[in-house]
Motif scaffolding. Structure first.
Motif, PDB file in Angstrom:
ATOM      1  N   GLN A   1       0.840  -1.209   0.000  1.00 34.08           N
ATOM      2  CA  GLN A   1       0.000   0.000   0.000  1.00 34.08           C
ATOM      3  C   GLN A   1       0.868   1.249   0.000  1.00 34.08           C
ATOM      4  OE1 GLN A   1      -2.991  -0.041   3.093  1.00 34.08           O
ATOM      5  NE2 GLN A   1      -3.442   2.133   2.840  1.00 34.08           N
ATOM      6  N   GLY A   2       1.938   1.247   0.783  1.00 31.18           N
ATOM      7  CA  GLY A   2       2.851   2.392   0.809  1.00 31.18           C
ATOM      8  C   GLY A   2       3.594   2.560  -0.498  1.00 31.18           C
ATOM      9  N   ALA A   3       4.059   1.443  -1.065  1.00 25.34           N
ATOM     10  CA  ALA A   3       4.839   1.488  -2.309  1.00 25.34           C
ATOM     11  C   ALA A   3       4.029   1.994  -3.487  1.00 25.34           C
ATOM     12  CB  ALA A   3       5.400   0.101  -2.615  1.00 25.34           C
ATOM     13  N   GLU A   4       2.737   1.770  -3.456  1.00 26.32           N
ATOM     14  CA  GLU A   4       1.870   2.151  -4.575  1.00 26.32           C
ATOM     15  C   GLU A   4       1.428   3.610  -4.544  1.00 26.32           C
ATOM     16  OE1 GLU A   4      -1.147  -0.896  -4.244  1.00 26.32           O
ATOM     17  OE2 GLU A   4      -0.073  -2.194  -5.658  1.00 26.32           O
ATOM     18  N   GLN A   5       1.893   4.369  -3.561  1.00 24.99           N
ATOM     19  CA  GLN A   5       1.525   5.786  -3.483  1.00 24.99           C
ATOM     20  C   GLN A   5       2.214   6.569  -4.606  1.00 24.99           C
ATOM     21  OE1 GLN A   5      -0.939   6.643  -1.340  1.00 24.99           O
ATOM     22  NE2 GLN A   5      -0.869   4.427  -1.082  1.00 24.99           N
ATOM     23  N   PRO A   6       1.719   7.759  -4.900  1.00 20.78           N
ATOM     24  CA  PRO A   6       2.320   8.570  -5.974  1.00 20.78           C
ATOM     25  C   PRO A   6       3.792   8.877  -5.709  1.00 20.78           C
ATOM     26  CG  PRO A   6       0.256   9.546  -5.200  1.00 20.78           C
ATOM     27  CD  PRO A   6       0.576   8.426  -4.270  1.00 20.78           C
ATOM     28  N   ASP A   7       4.526   9.124  -6.778  1.00 29.23           N
ATOM     29  CA  ASP A   7       5.967   9.381  -6.683  1.00 29.23           C
ATOM     30  C   ASP A   7       6.311  10.541  -5.754  1.00 29.23           C
ATOM     31  OD1 ASP A   7       6.515   7.319  -8.430  1.00 29.23           O
ATOM     32  OD2 ASP A   7       6.735   8.604 -10.176  1.00 29.23           O
ATOM     33  N   ASP A   8       5.423  11.517  -5.619  1.00 29.32           N
ATOM     34  CA  ASP A   8       5.732  12.686  -4.803  1.00 29.32           C
ATOM     35  C   ASP A   8       5.346  12.526  -3.326  1.00 29.32           C
ATOM     36  OD1 ASP A   8       2.986  12.772  -5.213  1.00 29.32           O
ATOM     37  OD2 ASP A   8       2.929  14.923  -5.628  1.00 29.32           O
ATOM     38  N   ALA A   9       4.840  11.361  -2.939  1.00 32.24           N
ATOM     39  CA  ALA A   9       4.480  11.132  -1.537  1.00 32.24           C
ATOM     40  C   ALA A   9       5.745  10.985  -0.700  1.00 32.24           C
ATOM     41  CB  ALA A   9       3.615   9.883  -1.406  1.00 32.24           C
TER      42      ALA A   9
END
Length: 162
Positions: A97-105
């Motif tokens: 879930q964390g890895a799939e966040q947007p690049d700018d997170a």
């Protein structure tokens, strides 16, 4: 916005003349707080061994903001069994879930590194070296030097082609 390390935030709170009251430094002030700073306080709470409060803070930060650092921290609790029953599949799901966040997170590259390692090692998820490599490369591209190092180890253990 410049981010301060957790240690710096705690040092500021302890300075003479600051308005921080003792009960503001207790986890009770942060469990139900609507302020996102509590996500960092969850880390400190876990480090002091108050895993029940840390879990409550991390879960709330995930629910309110999908906070990547809280996802990683909660995943580490489930991986180690600190304050919760050990559950590697729950840990892996949180890392994904964390890895799939947007690049700018914030901290997304760190989540991608941990998710890549979980995939490479089959930790809580079926091992998939191809997917692991993709996630580790994304983490490395985001500045995670540990991902570069892990990729080198993966290459060194790759079975020779026949």
């Amino acid at each position: 916005m410049k981010r301060l390390p957790v240690a710096a935030l705690l040092a500021l709170a302890a300075l003479p003349g600051t308005s921080a009251l003792a009960d503001e430094l207790g986890y009770e002030a942060y469990v139900d707080s609507p302020k996102r700073i509590k996500c960092l306080y969850g880390y400190v709470t876990a480090k002091t061994g108050n895993f029940e409060a840390a879990k409550a803070i991390f879960e709330d930060c995930v629910a309110r903001w999908n906070d990547v650092y809280s996802l990683i921290s909660l995943a580490q609790m489930y991986e180690s069994g600190n304050g919760v029953e050990q559950d590697l599949s729950k840990s892996a799901a949180l890392l994904k879930q964390g890895a799939e966040q947007p690049d700018d997170a914030s901290y997304v590259s760190l989540a991608r590194y941990h998710w890549g390692v979980a995939l490479a090692e089959g930790r809580g998820v079926e091992a998939d070296r191809v997917a692991a490599r993709d996630w580790l490369q994304r983490a490395a591209a985001g500045g995670q030097s540990e991902a570069d190092e892990y990729l080198l180890r993966l290459d060194a253990t790759r079975a020779p082609a026949r």
